[in-house]
Design an enzyme around this catalytic site. Structure first.
Site, short mmCIF file in Angstrom:
data_model
loop_
_atom_site.label_atom_id
_atom_site.label_comp_id
_atom_site.label_asym_id
_atom_site.label_seq_id
_atom_site.Cartn_x
_atom_site.Cartn_y
_atom_site.Cartn_z
N ARG A 154 -15.44 -31.41 65.93
CA ARG A 154 -14.33 -30.31 65.86
C ARG A 154 -15.09 -29.29 66.11
O ARG A 154 -14.32 -28.17 66.63
CB ARG A 154 -13.63 -30.50 64.64
CG ARG A 154 -12.42 -31.70 64.62
CD ARG A 154 -11.72 -31.82 63.57
NE ARG A 154 -12.27 -32.19 62.15
CZ ARG A 154 -12.17 -33.28 61.48
NH1 ARG A 154 -11.73 -34.11 62.35
NH2 ARG A 154 -12.97 -33.45 60.53
N GLU A 194 -20.60 -37.85 49.86
CA GLU A 194 -20.12 -38.10 48.71
C GLU A 194 -20.81 -39.40 48.18
O GLU A 194 -21.36 -39.64 47.18
CB GLU A 194 -18.66 -38.31 48.51
CG GLU A 194 -17.93 -38.51 47.15
CD GLU A 194 -16.51 -38.59 47.31
OE1 GLU A 194 -15.93 -38.80 46.22
OE2 GLU A 194 -15.92 -38.89 48.39
#
Lengths: 182, 191
Positions: free
Chosen positions: B72, B109
């Protein structure tokens, strides 16, 4: 003619800025690397200008770019001609509801996705990617857009690999390319 | 720091940009409210305003490199680069860039990922801007900063359209200034 000379000089500079990398992603493939074009500010500017000059008066409201290198060329063109930019993505990247189009690779299949509601029936679209090889990816993009009743006016690429006959695969869908990589 | 605190308070463009971003609940997993910038790209005026705000900020800073984080960051970076006369350098997931690369690992994570940049794309001493659509923990941007600093470039700033709460209050990422246009909208009705 002056305009042709100017065009030829820009195309020559663009072609010279593209780097060919042997044996990537596998032995025998000569990869056309546009990242070096992006490092040449004038040649990158000229690339966008050549597309914008061609499309600005064609009433195009959608520029659809194919992940990921189509995301580099598509948005500047979209902004310059006042069109929306729609990313066509690999599976599971777009967060909202999508429609999918499966297409064949040399070995196996892949899938391309577009957000539902990104485009409206009757819109006029341009599909953009850095390169056309076999045309499989571009055909999938055209299918996705046509399934929602968008008119694909043309496909635009920086580079074409003519021996892979992508232009034939697109059939009657027009293709505009800046550079042939033989 | 947020644009509104840095000279753009009350700028109507920021409100339109914020409202053009769609929130998609529970993507990619339950509990995450995903900030979807694709709807911003469908609004030519808001998209242009986004690019213009960044261009106005960076055009006189002597920046010669705009580095965009895949994928993006590719949607915003090149337009900014073109407008300020800088090179565009894509920072990519592993094995996408065809030439010789340098790699920087970063922590997710669960597990790790890696960001790559072409050798030779950036010269020592160049002043650079890093761009991505969104900053959360800053892990990806920190890896991007390390990549550029490893080749001797100066990272002038990191710029993002959206900054999540984890990023709020962070004016800097490891010493590099962070510039964010909008924070996530509060939404009442999820769809």
């Amino acid at each position: 003619m002056a305009s042709e000379d100017c065009q030829d000089a820009r195309i020559a500079r663009i072609a010279a800025a593209i780097r060919a990398i042997p044996n990537f992603p596998k032995p025998g493939i000569l990869f056309q690397d546009i990242t070096t074009l992006l490092l040449d500010t004038r040649a990158f500017r000229d690339t966008i200008d050549l597309f914008v000059e061609r499309y600005k008066d064609k009433d195009i409201s959608v520029v659809a770019g194919i992940e990921a290198r189509g995301f580099i060329f598509g948005p500047p063109v979209a902004l310059a001609i006042g069109a929306k930019f729609v990313p066509l993505r690999k599976p599971n990247k777009l967060p909202g509801e999508v429609i999918s189009e499966e297409y064949s690779l040399e070995y196996g299949k892949d899938k391309m996705e577009m957000h539902v509601g990104a485009v409206q029936a009757g819109e006029r679209a341009l599909v953009i990617d850095d390169l056309i090889a076999t045309g499989g990816t571009l055909c999938a993009a055209i299918s996705l857009l046509e399934r929602v009743a968008v008119h694909v006016v043309e496909c635009a690429c920086v580079i074409e690999l003519p021996e892979l006959k992508g232009r034939e695969r697109l059939g009657d869908k027009p293709l505009f390319v800046l550079v042939d990589a033989a | 720091m947020f644009a509104a605190e840095n000279g753009l308070r009350g700028d109507p463009r920021l409100q339109a940009i914020s409202e053009a971003i769609r929130v998609v609940p529970h993507f990619p997993k339950p509990g995450i409210m995903f900030q979807d910038i694709t709807t911003l790209l469908l609004d030519p005026k808001a998209f242009k305003d986004t690019v213009d705000i960044f261009v106005d900020r960076y055009r006189d800073m002597g920046i010669s490199v705009v580095a965009g984080v895949e994928a993006r960051g590719f949607m915003f970076g090149p337009s900014i680069a073109l407008a300020i006369g800088a090179k565009f350098v894509p920072l990519r997931k592993p094995r996408k860039l065809p030439g010789e690369v340098i790699s920087e690992a970063y922590v997710l994570e669960y597990g790790t990922d890696c960001l790559e940049m072409h050798v030779g794309a950036v010269q020592p001493g160049e002043r650079s801007l890093i761009i991505d659509d969104l900053v959360a923990t800053g892990g990806t941007l920190s890896a991007a900063i390390r990549l550029l600093e490893r080749v001797g470039a100066e990272v002038v700033e990191c710029a993002c359209v959206v900054g999540l709460p984890e990023a709020k209050g962070q004016r800097r990422l490891n010493g590099t200034p962070l510039y964010i246009l909008v924070e996530p909208r509060e939404i009442e009705n999820c769809y």
